[in-house]
Design a protein around this motif. Structure first.
Motif, mmCIF file in Angstrom:
data_model
loop_
_atom_site.group_PDB
_atom_site.id
_atom_site.type_symbol
_atom_site.label_atom_id
_atom_site.label_comp_id
_atom_site.label_asym_id
_atom_site.label_seq_id
_atom_site.Cartn_x
_atom_site.Cartn_y
_atom_site.Cartn_z
ATOM 1 N N VAL A 1 7.297 3.380 7.741
ATOM 2 C CA VAL A 1 7.140 2.894 6.548
ATOM 3 C C VAL A 1 8.017 1.686 6.478
ATOM 4 N N THR A 2 7.641 0.963 5.289
ATOM 5 C CA THR A 2 8.430 -0.429 4.994
ATOM 6 C C THR A 2 8.596 -0.686 3.581
ATOM 7 N N GLY A 3 9.012 0.306 2.864
ATOM 8 C CA GLY A 3 8.966 0.155 1.365
ATOM 9 C C GLY A 3 10.080 -0.606 0.969
ATOM 10 N N GLY A 4 10.271 -0.597 -0.321
ATOM 11 C CA GLY A 4 11.309 -1.355 -1.209
ATOM 12 C C GLY A 4 11.088 -2.982 -1.012
ATOM 13 N N GLU B 1 0.922 -1.206 -0.038
ATOM 14 C CA GLU B 1 -0.236 -0.053 0.147
ATOM 15 C C GLU B 1 0.888 1.094 0.057
ATOM 16 N N HIS B 2 0.556 2.470 -0.609
ATOM 17 C CA HIS B 2 1.187 3.347 -0.585
ATOM 18 C C HIS B 2 0.333 4.744 -0.361
ATOM 19 N N TYR B 3 1.088 5.755 -0.083
ATOM 20 C CA TYR B 3 0.252 6.958 0.132
ATOM 21 C C TYR B 3 0.568 7.903 -1.319
ATOM 22 N N PRO B 4 -0.349 7.915 -2.292
ATOM 23 C CA PRO B 4 -0.288 8.221 -3.665
ATOM 24 C C PRO B 4 -0.111 10.011 -3.316
ATOM 25 N N GLY B 5 0.945 10.280 -4.178
ATOM 26 C CA GLY B 5 1.558 11.842 -4.045
ATOM 27 C C GLY B 5 2.579 11.775 -3.086
ATOM 28 N N MET B 6 2.423 11.618 -1.782
ATOM 29 C CA MET B 6 3.690 11.640 -1.130
ATOM 30 C C MET B 6 4.708 10.663 -1.213
ATOM 31 N N LEU C 1 14.466 4.658 0.328
ATOM 32 C CA LEU C 1 13.315 4.093 -0.060
ATOM 33 C C LEU C 1 12.833 3.239 0.958
ATOM 34 N N HIS D 1 6.936 14.294 5.846
ATOM 35 C CA HIS D 1 6.983 13.857 7.283
ATOM 36 C C HIS D 1 6.923 14.941 8.270
ATOM 37 N N PHE E 1 5.436 3.851 1.712
ATOM 38 C CA PHE E 1 4.939 2.514 1.551
ATOM 39 C C PHE E 1 4.513 1.597 2.728
ATOM 40 N N TRP E 2 3.960 0.677 2.628
ATOM 41 C CA TRP E 2 3.579 -0.296 3.790
ATOM 42 C C TRP E 2 3.377 -1.516 3.199
ATOM 43 N N ARG F 1 12.460 13.516 -3.956
ATOM 44 C CA ARG F 1 13.467 14.300 -3.042
ATOM 45 C C ARG F 1 14.604 13.469 -3.005
ATOM 46 N N ARG G 1 6.684 12.108 -4.149
ATOM 47 C CA ARG G 1 7.287 13.353 -3.785
ATOM 48 C C ARG G 1 8.555 12.918 -2.912
ATOM 49 N N GLU G 2 8.611 11.806 -1.977
ATOM 50 C CA GLU G 2 9.577 11.522 -1.105
ATOM 51 C C GLU G 2 10.856 10.836 -2.114
ATOM 52 N N PHE H 1 -3.062 5.422 6.773
ATOM 53 C CA PHE H 1 -2.704 4.176 6.007
ATOM 54 C C PHE H 1 -2.413 3.110 6.492
ATOM 55 N N ALA H 2 -2.289 2.072 6.168
ATOM 56 C CA ALA H 2 -1.765 0.569 6.788
ATOM 57 C C ALA H 2 -2.653 0.164 8.015
ATOM 58 N N GLN I 1 1.991 15.927 2.734
ATOM 59 C CA GLN I 1 2.604 15.073 2.303
ATOM 60 C C GLN I 1 4.120 14.943 2.693
ATOM 61 N N THR J 1 12.138 5.917 4.173
ATOM 62 C CA THR J 1 11.272 7.244 4.207
ATOM 63 C C THR J 1 10.024 7.108 3.292
ATOM 64 N N ALA J 2 10.116 6.298 2.348
ATOM 65 C CA ALA J 2 9.186 6.467 1.003
ATOM 66 C C ALA J 2 7.850 5.891 1.873
ATOM 67 N N HIS K 1 8.290 1.340 -8.466
ATOM 68 C CA HIS K 1 8.108 0.678 -7.092
ATOM 69 C C HIS K 1 6.520 0.101 -7.477
#
Lengths: 83, 145, 145, 83
Positions: free
Chosen positions: D80-83, C47-52, C112, D61, C118-119, C59, C55-56, D6-7, D59, C115-116, C77
């Motif tokens: 967060v837990t990306g990648g 799941e992600h925060y669309p937009g943020m 990534l 942190h 995503f969960w 950045r 942006r992350e 979220f989550a 948007q 800080t990006a 991603h």
């Protein structure tokens, strides 16, 4: 033994590969380089400065102190520049 | 571990090489090197020591696999005449996690630059010269000692 | 610099992404992450925060480009439901030389992870749990500070 | 303002997004979290332990000390837990 020359060593000696009978008084890579240097102008040029050369015995990097034997494959070349 | 080492004159594509290697691996780190044309080089000519070049690469792959848990390594190195933009080298490492994949990939590239039996000539406006070893490459390889 | 950031549910192939990015670059370093199945996970749900999230990532790409001279960056991603073996993420960095390409690629992956927006959820034998942050990921990101 | 969850914050509150009128006595992210915690059992559960939560304002942190204003987009989520 088999002698191999690569890059500008090959260009200066004028050949890439040759079969070679190891003289009795040549026991190391360095002595072999000294012997080759005396073979003629191209060899004299190629082996003028051993600090610019590297060697391999049987496809393994070897120092100029390393022993050589008849039957070995000995190569001379400049420092490698791969990748 | 799947090891694949190829020295070839033919160009190669990244897709098929990487898709196969990445099967079953959590992490895939890769490096591809290309002929740069920004210094006016119009042709790069690569020569290698057949047999020894492959052995040196295989030895570094073994050393990398001793240092990090790896699932697979592919190294492809082109020889012959290459034009700016053409791919010279690919090092790809599959592993369980990203840290070991990155480390092994950098380790292999650094050692490829300094110990694998390849020599490069640059042709520029009709003049050809042998590329000399870069101190920065020796330094890069030395940091793994 | 060519920057390309995509968050998508669809699978993607490495070949087309990398071949395009590597045009004109001396060095291309890439990382691809895949769903691991060795811990019994049968589905990963992202799941992600669309937009943020975009942006992350943008950045971090900007920060990487400030730190190292880069020619191009691609980050892809995936979100949604992924099975073991499927590719989750690609970070690819084109640069003039290998050192900066590797550094920027690792920098981007480390950030990534931490800080990006995503969960991840793991589904294992009918049970679903949220994946927690790994201290090792925080440590990996902290080394760039 | 716009609230986003979220989550597991989304799962516990039972919604992902809502329009929300910022109460006059709420000036920071932390005060907003306190206010939301009082809305009912799902919210009480989601906002029980702020150390497990992260926030973003517009948007970016943001810490729990960060100011919030009507018109902001404020999101709450786990690390967060990306990648």
């Amino acid at each position: 033994m088999k002698l191999l020359f690569f890059a500008w060593v090959r260009q200066k000696t004028g050949k890439g590969e040759e079969d070679f009978a190891l003289p009795a008084n040549v026991a190391t890579v360095g002595e072999l380089a000294d012997h080759l240097r005396a073979r003629g102008p191209g060899y004299a040029d190629a082996f003028a400065d051993l600090s610019r050369l590297r060697a391999a015995v049987n496809q393994e990097h070897a120092s100029f102190d390393a022993p050589v034997n008849d039957g070995d494959e000995v190569a001379f070349f400049p420092p490698v520049t791969g990748g | 571990m799947k090891t694949r080492i190829k020295i070839q004159t033919e160009p190669f594509d990244l897709g098929p090489e990487l898709e196969e290697l990445s099967q079953g691996a959590g992490a895939l780190a890769t490096f591809a090197g290309h002929v740069r044309g920004d210094d006016g080089t119009d042709t790069l000519i690569l020569e290698h020591y057949p047999g020894m070049a492959e052995r040196e690469i295989a030895r570094h792959v073994d050393e990398a696999a001793r240092r990090w848990p790896l699932l697979g390594v592919t190294v492809i190195h082109r020889t012959g005449e290459l034009k700016p933009g053409e791919r010279i080298v690919l090092v790809a490492v599959a592993a369980g996690h990203r840290r070991e994949a990155f480390c092994a990939c950098e380790f292999l590239m650094d050692h490829l630059k300094t110990t694998a039996a390849f020599w490069k000539q640059e042709r520029r406006g009709g003049e050809t010269r042998w590329v000399e070893t870069k101190t920065s490459d020796d330094d890069a390889a030395a940091r793994w000692k």
